[in-house]
Design an enzyme around this catalytic site. Structure first.
Site, short mmCIF file in Angstrom:
data_model
loop_
_atom_site.label_atom_id
_atom_site.label_comp_id
_atom_site.label_asym_id
_atom_site.label_seq_id
_atom_site.Cartn_x
_atom_site.Cartn_y
_atom_site.Cartn_z
N ASP A 8 31.21 -7.32 72.17
CA ASP A 8 30.25 -6.73 73.10
C ASP A 8 30.69 -5.30 73.39
O ASP A 8 31.60 -4.77 72.75
CB ASP A 8 30.06 -7.62 74.36
CG ASP A 8 31.25 -7.61 75.32
OD1 ASP A 8 32.23 -6.88 75.07
OD2 ASP A 8 31.19 -8.34 76.33
N CYS A 64 35.41 -9.64 73.57
CA CYS A 64 34.70 -9.26 74.78
C CYS A 64 35.75 -8.78 75.78
O CYS A 64 36.85 -8.40 75.37
CB CYS A 64 33.84 -10.42 75.33
SG CYS A 64 34.74 -11.88 75.86
N THR A 66 37.44 -10.44 78.15
CA THR A 66 38.57 -11.36 78.28
C THR A 66 38.78 -12.25 77.06
O THR A 66 39.82 -12.89 76.95
CB THR A 66 38.33 -12.32 79.48
OG1 THR A 66 37.10 -13.03 79.22
CG2 THR A 66 38.22 -11.56 80.78
N HIS A 97 47.54 -26.35 64.85
CA HIS A 97 47.09 -27.61 65.47
C HIS A 97 45.57 -27.73 65.57
O HIS A 97 45.05 -28.84 65.55
CB HIS A 97 47.68 -27.75 66.88
CG HIS A 97 49.16 -27.99 66.87
ND1 HIS A 97 49.86 -28.34 68.01
CD2 HIS A 97 50.07 -27.92 65.86
CE1 HIS A 97 51.15 -28.49 67.69
NE2 HIS A 97 51.31 -28.24 66.40
N HIS A 132 46.74 -33.71 63.31
CA HIS A 132 45.88 -32.68 63.91
C HIS A 132 44.47 -32.71 63.31
O HIS A 132 43.50 -32.40 64.00
CB HIS A 132 46.52 -31.31 63.75
CG HIS A 132 47.88 -31.24 64.39
ND1 HIS A 132 48.05 -31.35 65.75
CD2 HIS A 132 49.12 -31.11 63.85
CE1 HIS A 132 49.34 -31.29 66.03
NE2 HIS A 132 50.01 -31.15 64.90
C1 RB5 Z 1 31.23 -7.99 80.33
O1 RB5 Z 1 31.31 -7.26 81.51
C2 RB5 Z 1 32.19 -9.17 80.39
O2 RB5 Z 1 31.69 -10.13 81.25
C3 RB5 Z 1 32.38 -9.75 79.01
O3 RB5 Z 1 32.88 -8.76 78.17
C4 RB5 Z 1 33.34 -10.91 78.86
O4 RB5 Z 1 34.58 -10.62 79.44
C5 RB5 Z 1 32.86 -12.24 79.22
O5 RB5 Z 1 33.57 -13.23 79.11
#
Ligand code: RB5
Length: 142
Positions: A8, A64, A66, A97, A132
């Protein structure tokens, strides 16, 4: 190896850095985004997951903020085992695994150097199979 990659808006710079360096020896299918304008991560996760599920690429990388949202979205598709990893040990075990076929990274959580270490470990680690294989066989899309 043929690798599908997507991100993203938070992951554009990290995606480019990985393609230029640690993924340079792979055949890359880049499914966007390449722009700073916000996009919804599930749309990108679906693009990459579809390519893996169809057998058009062996592995995928999703980035993304996180890595968590991408892993949640990608894991909804049959045949996709997506792992959000913030360090190499989890990346190693996600292969040994869990036979993870999509690696999810968080561009707001890790730097480029750590991401490269994670990617290197993830691609160089085989699946252990055995017990596994039985366990991942029990993971179903409900
Ligand atoms: C975008 O702001 C953020 O929500 C996205 O990149 C991601 O971290 C979602 O899990």
């Amino acid at each position: 190896m043929k690798v599908a990659i997507g991100c993203d808006h938070t992951g554009v710079a990290l995606k480019r850095a990985l393609i230029e360096c640690v993924l340079a020896d792979h055949t890359i299918i880049d499914l966007g985004t390449d722009l700073p304008e916000p996009v919804d991560y599930p749309d990108i996760a679906k693009r990459v997951s579809s390519v893996i599920a169809a057998g058009e690429a062996e592995r995928g990388i999703l980035i993304c903020g996180t890595g968590i949202g991408m892993a949640m979205a990608a894991g909804k598709m049959a045949g996709i085992r997506a792992a959000a990893c913030t360090e190499p040990y989890s990346a190693e075990l996600s292969r040994r695994h869990n036979d993870a076929n999509i690696l999810c990274l968080g561009a707001r959580v890790i730097g480029t150097g750590m991401a490269e270490k994670i990617v290197e470990k993830w691609f160089s680690t085989p699946f252990d199979g055995g017990r596994h294989a039985r366990r991942i066989g029990k993971i179903e899309v409900l």
